[in-house]
Enzyme design. Structure first.
Site, short mmCIF file in Angstrom:
data_model
loop_
_atom_site.label_atom_id
_atom_site.label_comp_id
_atom_site.label_asym_id
_atom_site.label_seq_id
_atom_site.Cartn_x
_atom_site.Cartn_y
_atom_site.Cartn_z
N LYS A 207 0.86 -1.19 0.00
CA LYS A 207 0.00 0.00 0.00
C LYS A 207 0.89 1.24 0.00
O LYS A 207 1.91 1.27 0.70
CB LYS A 207 -0.90 -0.02 1.24
CG LYS A 207 -1.93 1.12 1.27
CD LYS A 207 -2.88 1.00 2.46
CE LYS A 207 -3.91 2.12 2.48
NZ LYS A 207 -4.84 2.02 3.63
N SER B 148 -9.86 2.27 2.63
CA SER B 148 -8.90 2.96 1.80
C SER B 148 -7.91 2.05 1.08
O SER B 148 -7.28 2.47 0.13
CB SER B 148 -8.12 3.97 2.64
OG SER B 148 -7.32 3.29 3.61
N SER C 252 -10.34 -0.03 6.83
CA SER C 252 -9.67 0.13 5.53
C SER C 252 -9.00 -1.11 4.98
O SER C 252 -8.58 -1.12 3.81
CB SER C 252 -8.64 1.26 5.61
OG SER C 252 -9.29 2.50 5.52
#
Lengths: 484, 503
Positions: free
Chosen positions: A76, A151, A175
């Site tokens: 990420k 997210s 997330s």
């Protein structure tokens, strides 16, 4: 190869059935072909990835390989990785090249894993649909008109679309779990303090926690073994003995007490999701588990509490992005105040600004007691609810998200509707508990449904056991989106 | 009606750790800009603070030294504001739960007006808390731009807040000096004011006697005691003048300009920041266990106040002497080392030497030693711009010399020669006395012979003396001293002269 477990991939690599370079190239080719449509990655750097793969191959030949040596992992874009552009999904850091490795990156590097690239995400991890990314929305591989969740939407998409062997995510209010649910993959948010936050760009420090995202619980266990561990560079990192999260995978579930919070099955849950979760519960009963109804009476307050505390911390955490030392600086300004205002106005997107405003407000003189302090008190009540619940059950099960993936743009104008998408996941962060999501079927329009498993503090191995046994009995987690 | 002055101080003492309060970067002063700015100092995305235990120990040490309550549980908070030399956009500090609670410091005040006598006063300390320093903005170095040096960012500070207990510039300066001495004494701060290791903010207000507290103005960043006194004097006069002319005092932060000797407002209360303090989620609350407290307590040296009391009670020194000797720990330690040299017998050590002749002896030695340290030694150090630790004479050397004064081997005048030689060339007292021939003649036979000769050679003056011209005694002393080349023991010479002249 694309559907092999990490365990199988590792064996194949060690047995020289495939080299890390070949495996990495395979994924790089897939990314080149599919990423333009899916937008799962913000940055890839084939040369760097292949260099790591070559080093991994040397290690594999030298006999010093570990479980993840040579396996390509997507990171990420919230984790600083030395020499890699690290954007956090923001224009503010569009050109920021990190000069150091986050703890998580360092762990994967020493394990000999290959960094395949940096995945797309909501800007500064603020969002539940991946639409707030400065680098454009990520598409859900099951329906390219739908959101992947957020997210960690880029990581979820990359895993679901087989654009990596596994990925990392971070979870502040859901997330990891919510995009895992919406993309039909498995994701785990560990107990707060299990994975060091060092080098992970902060959103809300008291809630942020990194975790793995993969195609199965078994893979998650392997990844968590690499990610977890005490790190003196993070004062909130927990000093505990190293554990093997895979140790309980094969235990039978006989006698397992599963708590069902009645609040999670009330109004607001779409019927298709509810139905899939009910079916999963029936499956657990077949596996020998017993069901207890529990109550988390304060969980209904978790969304408002979260939207006081998380923005409060974020408003302060994001103050360092001021255009002075690194990151975006407005090209034209008249004086210092003007430079700050323009750099931040132009560098941050709307959702980030909204949260900075909320956070600044709730910390302001005269409002602090009514908002921030009050929210902290309720946060303790929410945590207490779980403590009480775990006297009656071993794990808690429910839906991860109230609905399957919604359409791109569907909730863009209504932040509160968007915030409610995390209604079942947020309480877990507020309590600091571990939570995970695994695929448990398909809802309307054949979109994946996620089952949330919540454990007591440090119960990750236990939760992974429950998830793995379910995945042995079902095949939801091996289903692949059309065209992938 | 009289005006009353009310003063409180906030002192930032830089703690003497070698690394920063939340990172491993060096705190050494004077490095090239930004060479001591690591990832945490620059506040790169993703970095986290880790508390330096050495800073905590020093804060505890201070708390114990002022008899304060040490909080078993204190909290770091973020103080949020934007400034280019504040890299995170917030300063990590302590707000409602500081590590050091209420304490007190006894100060010795020397009034500035000529006739007033020195007095002692207790100043209450409200709290002391740990925080990090900001970097520096360099406004003059780049044309049209501001340079940022983050070497200082993250340097550990202890902010020590007093109650508004001081009512004159003299008291404020005495408090600041006592605090300055104390932090150096217990080894938590180097006290270097030029380098900013000890900075004072002074809150000043005035009121009519008995009236409620007036509005205060805060003079920021005073880095010398002289400026502090000048700034307070100016500010007090300005406030009284303003009020007497019917004006009002606005709460404000002000700066003192040493060149003009005046103060001017930096910002008023209207543009005061809302710092939005909240507990820093990156740091755990600071828990101090009783064991840790005891561990630090064991490292605490005897404090200046205790030594002052011991010096006056055990050595019968005056309060002035005791104060001067305890101005710094180096001075006090030097004093005690010299004293130990002068009384080598273990029975006469301060702990056991009680009562009787021995105490008289030791108090005589102590007085002599104090006089030399406060007098010659301090003056010479001042002249050469040296610190006590850089004194070229060792306590052993000085003690050896004082011993020779005490046993009449040399006179006071001779001692000054020995001292000068020791200072510039080194060597011990006996060797210098020998080399320079400074040994007193204490042989009474030799002195008597000398006196006899003088009486014989000056019969007329002797007659005059005996007929009542007492003033001539000095004339005879002068002749005798000259004849002995200055070496005659003065006391002995006086005694013999007196006896022989009286016939």
């Amino acid at each position: 190869m694309l559907n092999s477990s990490l365990q199988q991939l590792g064996s194949a690599l060690r047995a020289k059935k495939i080299s890390s370079v070949e495996l990495t190239q395979l994924y790089l080719d897939r990314i080149a072909a599919l990423n333009p449509a899916l937008n799962a990655y913000i940055t890839t750097h084939a040369e760097t990835s292949l260099a790591q793969a070559r080093a991994a191959d040397a290690r594999l030949s030298g006999g010093t390989a570990q479980a993840l040596t040579g396996i390509p992992i997507a990171q990420k874009d919230i984790f600083c990785a030395k020499g890699w552009r690290t954007t956090c999904g923001s224009k503010m850091l569009e050109n920021f090249v990190a000069p150091y490795d986050a703890h998580v990156i360092g762990q994967f590097n020493s394990a000999g894993a290959v960094n395949l690239g940096k995945t797309n995400m909501d800007e500064f991890a603020m969002g539940s649909s991946n639409e707030t990314s400065y680098f454009g929305a990520v598409k859900n591989p099951w329906d390219q008109n739908a959101v992947p969740g957020g997210s960690s939407g880029g990581s979820a998409c990359a895993v679901a679309a087989r654009l990596c062997a596994a990925a990392t995510g971070t979870d502040t209010g859901g997330s990891i779990r919510q995009p895992a649910a919406l993309c039909g993959i498995s994701g785990l948010k560990p107990t707060y303090g299990t994975v060091s936050r060092y080098g992970m760009i902060a959103f809300a420090s008291s809630l942020d926690q990194a975790g793995p995202m993969a195609r199965s619980a078994e893979d998650l266990a392997l990844l968590l073994n690499t990610m977890a561990g005490f790190d003196e560079r993070d004062s909130t990192s927990l000093q505990r003995d190293k554990e093997d999260y895979a140790r309980d995978l094969s235990k039978p579930l006989t006698g397992l007490r599963i708590g069902l919070p009645k609040e999670f099955f009330a109004e607001g849950l779409s019927s298709d999701v509810g139905k899939a979760v009910e079916t999963a519960i029936a499956e657990y009963k077949k596996l020998g588990a017993s069901i207890v109804e529990i109550s988390l009476p304060n969980s209904k307050l978790s969304v408002p509490v979260y939207y006081v505390l998380a923005p409060a911390e974020a408003s302060s955490n994001l103050s360092r992005f001021d255009g002075v030392r690194y990151g975006y600086r407005a090209p034209d300004y008249t004086d210092l105040a003007d430079m700050y205002e323009k750099s931040r106005a132009q560098g941050f997107g709307a959702e980030v600004k909204r949260r900075i405003m909320i956070g600044t407000y709730v910390l302001s003189h005269g409002y602090y007691d009514a908002y921030y302090l009050q929210a902290q008190k309720i946060r303790r009540l929410i945590a207490q609810d779980f403590t009480d619940a775990f006297k009656q059950c071993d794990i808690i099960i429910g839906p991860t998200s109230p609905s399957t993936a919604f359409k791109l743009g569907e909730k863009g104008d209504d932040p509160v509707q968007m915030y409610l998408s995390d209604i079942y996941t947020i309480a877990v962060n507020l309590a600091g508990l571990p939570g995970m999501s695994i695929p448990c079927g398909f809802g309307a329009a054949n979109m994946p449904v996620g089952l949330q498993i919540i454990g007591n503090y440090f119960a990750e191995a236990h939760m992974l056991n429950a998830a793995h046994q379910y995945q042995l009995a079902t095949d939801w987690h091996v289903r692949t989106p059309n065209g992938i | 009606m009289q005006w009353e002055i009310v003063i409180g101080l906030e002192v930032h003492a830089q703690l003497s750790t070698s690394s920063k309060i939340f990172s491993g970067a060096s705190t050494a002063f004077g490095a090239e800009p930004n060479t001591q700015a690591d990832a945490v100092s620059i506040a790169l995305p993703g970095v986290l603070p880790v508390l330096n235990k050495g800073a905590v120990e020093r804060a505890i040490k201070f708390g114990l030294a002022v008899g304060a309550h040490i909080a078993p549980h204190s909290v770091f908070a973020r103080k949020n504001y934007f400034y280019p030399d504040l890299p995170k956009g917030y300063q990590i500090s302590q707000f409602d739960l500081p590590v050091v609670g209420q304490g007190a410091l006894t100060i010795q005040v020397e009034p500035l007006s000529g006739n007033a006598k020195p007095y002692e006063k207790v100043v209450r300390i409200t709290r002391a808390h740990l925080e990090e320093d900001a970097g520096k903005s360099l406004h003059g170095d780049f044309h049209g731009m501001t340079g940022i040096d983050l070497n200082r960012a993250g340097t550990p500070l202890l902010e020590i807040v007093s109650e508004p207990d001081m009512c004159s510039a003299a008291e404020a300066v005495a408090y600041a000096k006592a605090l300055h001495s104390l932090v150096r004494w217990i080894g938590i701060c180097d006290g270097n004011m030029q380098e900013g290791s000890f900075r004072c903010d002074v809150n000043v207000s005035v009121r009519k006697t008995g009236a409620p507290l007036g509005t205060r103005r805060e003079i920021k960043n005073l880095n010398s005691f002289k400026f502090m006194q000048q700034a307070i004097d100016y500010e007090v006069q300005w406030q009284i003048g303003t009020l007497e002319n019917g004006g009002k005092i606005q709460q404000a932060t002000i700066l003192f300009n040493p060149d003009t000797g005046t103060t001017h407002a930096m910002r008023s209360k209207e543009d005061a920041h809302d710092y939005r303090y909240f507990p820093d989620p990156d740091l755990l609350p600071l828990d101090i266990t009783p064991a840790m407290l005891e561990q630090v307590r064991a490292t605490l040296p005897e404090l200046p106040q205790a030594r002052r009391e011991r010096y006056t009670s055990e050595y019968a020194l005056s309060a002035y002497d005791a104060n001067s000797l305890t101005a710094s720990r180096e001075m006090a330690d030097f004093f005690e080392a010299v004293l130990a040299e002068m009384s080598p017998s273990p029975q006469s050590s301060p702990a056991s030497g009680r009562g009787g002749e021995r105490e008289n002896q030791s108090s005589t030695s102590a007085k002599m030693c104090a006089n030399w340290l406060i007098g010659e030694v301090s003056a010479q150090l001042n002249r050469d711009g040296l610190e006590m630790t850089q004194c070229p004479i060792t306590p052993q050397q000085l003690g050896g010399m004082l011993q020779r004064i005490a046993d009449s081997t040399i006179s006071n005048a001779g001692a000054k020669d020995v001292f000068r030689a020791m200072w510039s060339e080194g060597g011990d007292a006996d060797a210098i006395i020998e080399a320079k021939g400074l040994k007193q003649v204490s042989d009474s036979g030799a002195i008597e012979a000398l006196v006899d000769e003088i009486i014989a050679a000056n019969a007329d003056k002797v007659t005059e003396y005996r007929s009542g011209k007492d003033k001539l005694f000095g004339f005879f002393v002068g002749l005798a001293m000259k004849a002995s080349k200055g070496k005659a023991n003065p006391a002995q010479l006086n005694e013999i002269l007196k006896r022989k002249l009286s016939g």
